[in-house]
Structure formats: C-alpha cells, structure tokens
Design a protein around this motif. Sequence first.
Motif, short mmCIF file in Angstrom:
data_model
loop_
_atom_site.label_atom_id
_atom_site.label_comp_id
_atom_site.label_asym_id
_atom_site.label_seq_id
_atom_site.Cartn_x
_atom_site.Cartn_y
_atom_site.Cartn_z
N GLN B 6 29.79 6.29 53.19
CA GLN B 6 31.09 6.01 52.59
C GLN B 6 32.16 6.87 53.26
N THR B 7 33.31 6.29 53.48
CA THR B 7 34.47 7.05 53.97
C THR B 7 35.72 6.56 53.25
N PRO B 8 36.68 7.47 52.95
CA PRO B 8 36.58 8.91 53.13
C PRO B 8 35.79 9.55 52.00
N LYS B 9 35.55 10.84 52.07
CA LYS B 9 34.86 11.56 50.99
C LYS B 9 35.84 12.01 49.92
N PHE B 10 37.06 12.30 50.32
CA PHE B 10 38.09 12.72 49.38
C PHE B 10 39.40 12.02 49.74
N GLN B 11 40.21 11.72 48.71
CA GLN B 11 41.51 11.10 48.97
C GLN B 11 42.43 11.38 47.80
N VAL B 12 43.68 11.71 48.10
CA VAL B 12 44.72 11.84 47.09
C VAL B 12 45.78 10.79 47.40
N LEU B 13 46.11 9.98 46.41
CA LEU B 13 47.11 8.93 46.57
C LEU B 13 48.24 9.15 45.59
N LYS B 14 49.40 8.67 45.94
CA LYS B 14 50.49 8.62 44.98
C LYS B 14 50.44 7.26 44.28
N TYR B 89 34.00 7.13 43.32
CA TYR B 89 33.56 5.78 43.66
C TYR B 89 32.28 5.85 44.49
N PHE B 90 31.30 5.07 44.06
CA PHE B 90 30.02 5.03 44.77
C PHE B 90 29.74 3.61 45.27
N CYS B 91 29.32 3.56 46.49
CA CYS B 91 28.82 2.32 47.07
C CYS B 91 27.31 2.39 47.07
N ALA B 92 26.65 1.25 46.91
CA ALA B 92 25.19 1.20 46.91
C ALA B 92 24.72 -0.10 47.52
N SER B 93 23.48 -0.08 47.97
CA SER B 93 22.87 -1.30 48.48
C SER B 93 21.46 -1.43 47.94
N SER B 94 20.95 -2.64 47.89
CA SER B 94 19.59 -2.85 47.40
C SER B 94 19.08 -4.21 47.85
N GLU B 95 17.79 -4.37 47.62
CA GLU B 95 17.18 -5.68 47.78
C GLU B 95 16.83 -6.18 46.40
N GLY B 105 29.57 9.13 47.78
CA GLY B 105 30.73 9.02 46.91
C GLY B 105 32.05 9.34 47.57
N THR B 106 33.12 8.78 47.00
CA THR B 106 34.50 9.09 47.38
C THR B 106 35.22 9.59 46.14
N ARG B 107 35.75 10.80 46.22
CA ARG B 107 36.51 11.37 45.10
C ARG B 107 37.98 11.02 45.30
N LEU B 108 38.49 10.17 44.42
CA LEU B 108 39.87 9.69 44.53
C LEU B 108 40.71 10.24 43.38
N THR B 109 41.84 10.82 43.74
CA THR B 109 42.81 11.28 42.75
C THR B 109 44.12 10.54 42.98
N VAL B 110 44.63 9.95 41.91
CA VAL B 110 45.92 9.26 41.97
C VAL B 110 46.93 10.04 41.14
#
Lengths: 111, 111
Positions: B6-14, B89-95, B105-110
């Motif tokens: 997953q990218t990015p690992k951290f993000q701050v948004l307005k 936010y977590f992305c996952a895959s499976s069968e 995970g991506t840690r997002l702060t708004v």
Amino acid sequence: KQEVTQIPAALSVPEGENLVLNCSFTDSAIYNLQWFRQDPGKGLTSLLLIQSSQREQTSGRLNASLDKSSGRSTLYIAASQPGDSATYLCAGGDSWGKLQFGAGTQVVVTP
Amino acid sequence: NAGVTQTPKFQVLKTGQSMTLQCAQDMNHNSMYWYRQDPGMGLRLIYYSASEGTTDKGEVPNGYNVSRLNKREFSLRLESAAPSQTSVYFCASSERGPGYTFGSGTRLTVV
C-alpha cells in the motif's frame, strides 16, 4: 447483516497462563470464521481460518473452535508468552470473501 | 517479498482535497478489498472486487470510489476528503476467503 462481538475488549494475563478469547456472531449461515492478530501500528496477520463445515483448527499453540448453532467461536492460546501481546480480531466471512469484523480483544501478557 | 503493498503509508489532507490510495498484490489473487479501521471499532468494508473488471460496494462506500486497474492493482479514491474520513485504510487480497493477506495500512488524517 452479520454482527460480530468480542468480549472482553481487553485482557491481561501473567506469562504461562492459557488465553481464552471469545467471539460471537449473529448469522449462523456463516461461510467461514477467521482469527487475525494485529500489532500496534501494523496490518493484520491471519492466524486461523475455520470453514463452516469444520469444528476446529489448530496451529502450534493456537486452537480455534466454531459452534455455528450457538453463534460462537473461541481462540485458545496455550502457555502464553509476552510476544503474544497484541490485539486479536475475529471475522465472519461470506462466500464472496467479505469479512465482518469484531472490534477486537487487546491482550497483554505480563512477564 | 510476496504480499500486499500500500502507498502512501501516511497522508495529511485538507478538507475538500482529493487523493488516491494505491494497492498492489503479487499473489495472483482474484479478490481484493478496501477496509477502514477506526478506534474502538473493527474493520469495515468500503469496496471490494471479486475479480478483475468488477467492483461492488461494501458497508461504508459513501465518499469513496475504486478502480480495479488490473488483476494486481486496486485503488481507492477520495474525491473530496472530509474529517470523518480520518482513519487507517487497509487493502487486502484473497482467494474467496482462504489466504487472506492484508497490507500494512495507510494512516490518513483530514484536517
């Protein structure tokens, strides 16, 4: 809609004691039941998966049971170690692979 | 290493800004998922893709869009970020259940 509950939310045990973690779900038409481990700030690691036709799964010191009739699953961790400290999440899966998670049980194993 | 990236690992948004969270898996899984995790709550499904070219809404899809670019990649877009979208936010895959693998995970702060 499947609802998954984990009680207690937190648990502290001395090293060497057996851990018993509980998970309950509302829809007995569950496809599978999965247990995950999450360390702080990390992703989830799959521990055990029990198909709906199975009663239990074992991996090393871990054993998970599934009772669809009562809507319960239990994760047993034998002879706990400080390295077992983490949050444990259970999740009910449907045939599409979608998971409904409980809120988790935070475990602390004290030396 | 095989797994989910997953990218990015951290993000701050307005508030009002847009961004895309990227996810790629190299395990040749057909199914991919986006979950969000909020404090005291289990993971909740935002969107999933059962196979290349298909996407479906999960439990909490409002405010998000997804694209299954190919079998490997599944992106999540926030068109106009809101403080309520502050989460991990977590992305996952499976069968179809077995072999469920999560990204870190991506840690997002708004703000």
